[in-house]
Design an enzyme around this catalytic site. Structure first.
Site, PDB file in Angstrom:
ATOM      1  N   SER A  34      21.923  30.081  35.105  1.00  9.51           N
ATOM      2  CA  SER A  34      22.670  30.795  36.130  1.00  9.51           C
ATOM      3  C   SER A  34      22.628  30.064  37.463  1.00  9.51           C
ATOM      4  O   SER A  34      21.607  29.487  37.845  1.00  9.51           O
ATOM      5  CB  SER A  34      22.081  32.199  36.309  1.00  9.51           C
ATOM      6  N   GLN A  40      26.281  27.976  34.702  1.00 11.70           N
ATOM      7  CA  GLN A  40      27.090  29.173  34.920  1.00 11.70           C
ATOM      8  C   GLN A  40      27.239  29.465  36.398  1.00 11.70           C
ATOM      9  O   GLN A  40      26.306  29.286  37.189  1.00 11.70           O
ATOM     10  CB  GLN A  40      26.444  30.369  34.226  1.00 11.70           C
ATOM     11  N   THR A  47      31.526  33.312  35.045  1.00 11.07           N
ATOM     12  CA  THR A  47      31.309  34.719  34.699  1.00 11.07           C
ATOM     13  C   THR A  47      32.153  35.606  35.599  1.00 11.07           C
ATOM     14  O   THR A  47      32.078  35.507  36.822  1.00 11.07           O
ATOM     15  CB  THR A  47      29.821  35.087  34.844  1.00 11.07           C
ATOM     16  N   LYS A  50      33.540  33.892  30.788  1.00 11.86           N
ATOM     17  CA  LYS A  50      32.633  34.918  30.271  1.00 11.86           C
ATOM     18  C   LYS A  50      32.977  36.276  30.861  1.00 11.86           C
ATOM     19  O   LYS A  50      33.200  36.391  32.072  1.00 11.86           O
ATOM     20  CB  LYS A  50      31.185  34.545  30.617  1.00 11.86           C
ATOM     21  N   HIS A  95      28.572  42.263  30.414  1.00 10.37           N
ATOM     22  CA  HIS A  95      27.447  41.977  31.308  1.00 10.37           C
ATOM     23  C   HIS A  95      26.212  42.792  30.945  1.00 10.37           C
ATOM     24  O   HIS A  95      25.460  43.263  31.808  1.00 10.37           O
ATOM     25  CB  HIS A  95      27.835  42.210  32.765  1.00 10.37           C
ATOM     26  N   ASP A 148      28.046  38.346  23.592  1.00  4.36           N
ATOM     27  CA  ASP A 148      26.708  38.741  24.012  1.00  4.36           C
ATOM     28  C   ASP A 148      26.687  40.230  24.293  1.00  4.36           C
ATOM     29  O   ASP A 148      27.715  40.839  24.587  1.00  4.36           O
ATOM     30  CB  ASP A 148      26.240  37.940  25.235  1.00  4.36           C
ATOM     31  N   GLY A 182      23.400  43.285  23.365  1.00  2.00           N
ATOM     32  CA  GLY A 182      22.753  44.133  22.383  1.00  2.00           C
ATOM     33  C   GLY A 182      22.106  43.434  21.213  1.00  2.00           C
ATOM     34  O   GLY A 182      21.646  44.097  20.283  1.00  2.00           O
ATOM     35  N   ILE A 183      22.026  42.107  21.220  1.00  2.00           N
ATOM     36  CA  ILE A 183      21.417  41.386  20.098  1.00  2.00           C
ATOM     37  C   ILE A 183      19.903  41.584  20.127  1.00  2.00           C
ATOM     38  O   ILE A 183      19.226  41.195  21.080  1.00  2.00           O
ATOM     39  CB  ILE A 183      21.744  39.880  20.162  1.00  2.00           C
ATOM     40  N   ARG A 184      19.383  42.199  19.067  1.00  2.00           N
ATOM     41  CA  ARG A 184      17.948  42.461  18.977  1.00  2.00           C
ATOM     42  C   ARG A 184      17.351  42.006  17.643  1.00  2.00           C
ATOM     43  O   ARG A 184      16.130  41.911  17.522  1.00  2.00           O
ATOM     44  CB  ARG A 184      17.662  43.957  19.140  1.00  2.00           C
ATOM     45  N   ARG A 201      18.295  39.841  27.490  1.00  2.26           N
ATOM     46  CA  ARG A 201      17.048  40.585  27.626  1.00  2.26           C
ATOM     47  C   ARG A 201      16.011  40.171  26.581  1.00  2.26           C
ATOM     48  O   ARG A 201      14.823  40.136  26.867  1.00  2.26           O
ATOM     49  CB  ARG A 201      17.319  42.089  27.530  1.00  2.26           C
TER      50      ARG A 201
END
Length: 409
Positions: free
Chosen positions: A108, A128, A156, A257, A281, A312, A314-316, A336
């Protein structure tokens, strides 16, 4: 500290909560307003089921993919996130972890480590930026990133200064001066956050809240986070013509993005973008936006043969990656999840998270009897009627059985 290895992203999350000061932890988990979009980003994955085969197990697997000209060991990349003061090494720890696992690092412009250092730590670094300042300001920062070795540029566009938090995102200090340190010290000491404290004590420096990549040269003084934030809030937001101009000036791999609508995806293709990221986001902008995975299929159907589509939000788990790829994403980006890993165990924690996700993806491929993520299709999924959302089209707001294959029917 005992065994620092963990078996799930959920456990990394638990350890992050245990080890971080509460205000820092809350800054990581908060979503806009009541957190509807944040929750939907995660919960929507559980609505999609898998349809495994039981014979023809392949013994060799190829997890590689290519995004923006970079060959990656797996379809999982690091999404750029702002000042990573949860660990003294910040973006450098993440960049090294990604390099160790053979994947790309998104840095970033609001990051706490210079692009020169991050690109040296990971040769597959994408830089980014939000649209801040004039065209010339944008280009100057991009040129600095190019000179540092950045392989691609990400712009972004899905954040619009959202400040509303119904449930506890804390105030973020502008500077870690003595007054601020004394104000927050009871929170750290009384809550027993000694892991966090000891990490910074070893450096003899407080957390860095400057953003060194907001200047055109590494020799210029770095502004504070909220100085850069204020400049962004006062900057006129870009037109499609501005984005086309920047893509032409950059001349290399270029990602837009923040796409959720089909019409925006088509306009992004018109700019000549190499890739787009379907993203809201992380639920941190406009609450009530559908989950990224819900809008992904419609975007892929509209432009997936013209531009690389990544996703991107919620990928866990490795199965989440599998579902996104089966719906047409070239790769996913995580945010996260790796921040929790870094809070839990620094660089090794980020590597741990990447291993969990790639391992889960490989296990899913084995069960589906597929040897590569590129072999995945919607026929490997069971998708309920009305799951998808088609925004910015004449067809309406839902993608149902007519356009999303329901395996098993």
């Amino acid at each position: 500290m005992g065994n620092e290895w963990f078996e799930s992203v959920r456990e990394a999350h638990r350890r992050a909560e245990k080890r971080l000061p509460r205000s820092v932890y809350l800054a990581l988990v908060a979503g806009a307003e009541e957190g509807h979009t944040l929750r939907d980003n995660i919960d929507a994955f559980s609505e999609i089921e898998l349809a495994p085969h039981i014979v023809d197990l392949d013994l060799e697997y190829d997890m590689t993919t290519t995004v923006m000209g970079q060959e990656l060991s797996m379809p999982i990349m690091i999404s750029p996130t702002g000042v990573q003061a949860i660990h003294p090494e910040g973006e450098l720890a993440v960049a090294r972890a990604a390099a160790e696992r053979g994947t790309a690092m998104g840095l970033s412009s609001f990051g706490s480590k210079p692009v020169e250092d991050v690109a040296a730590a990971n040769e597959q670094t994408f830089f980014q930026s939000y649209w801040i300042g004039t065209r010339e300001d944008m280009l100057a920062r991009a040129e600095r990133a190019r000179n540092a070795g950045a392989k691609g540029l990400i712009v972004t566009l899905d954040w619009s200064f959202s400040e509303g938090r119904d449930w506890g995102s804390p105030e973020i200090p502008n500077d870690m001066n003595l007054k601020t340190i004394l104000k927050h010290s009871p929170e750290v000491l009384l809550a027993g956050k000694f892991t966090y404290l000891s990490r910074y004590a070893r450096t003899l420096r407080p957390p860095e809240l400057t953003v060194p990549n907001m200047t055109a040269s590494p020799d210029e003084p770095a502004p504070k986070f909220f100085e850069a934030y204020g400049q962004w809030m006062q900057s006129p937001q870009p037109t499609w013509e501005d984005l086309t101009w920047l893509r032409e000036q950059w001349g290399g791999p270029f990602m837009i993005k923040g796409i959720t609508r089909v019409d925006d995806a088509r306009r992004a293709v018109d700019t000549g973008a190499s890739a787009i990221s379907v993203s809201n986001h992380g639920g941190n902008n406009l609450d009530g936006t559908p989950a990224s995975i819900r809008v992904l299929p419609a975007v892929v159907d509209a432009v997936g043969d013209q531009v690389e589509v990544v996703m991107d939000g919620g990928i866990r788990r490795g199965s989440d990656v599998l579902k996104a790829i089966a719906l047409g994403a070239k790769s996913v980006m995580i945010g996260r999840a790796y921040l929790w890993g870094m809070a839990a165990n620094g660089q090794a924690g980020v590597e741990n998270v990447l291993d969990i996700l790639s391992g889960g993806l490989k296990s899913g491929l084995m069960s589906l009897r597929r040897s590569s993520p590129s072999d995945l299709t919607r026929e490997n999924l069971v998708i309920p009627h009305g799951f998808g959302r088609s925004l910015g089209t004449e067809e309406g707001s839902h993608v149902g059985v007519s356009s999303l294959h329901e395996a098993g029917n």
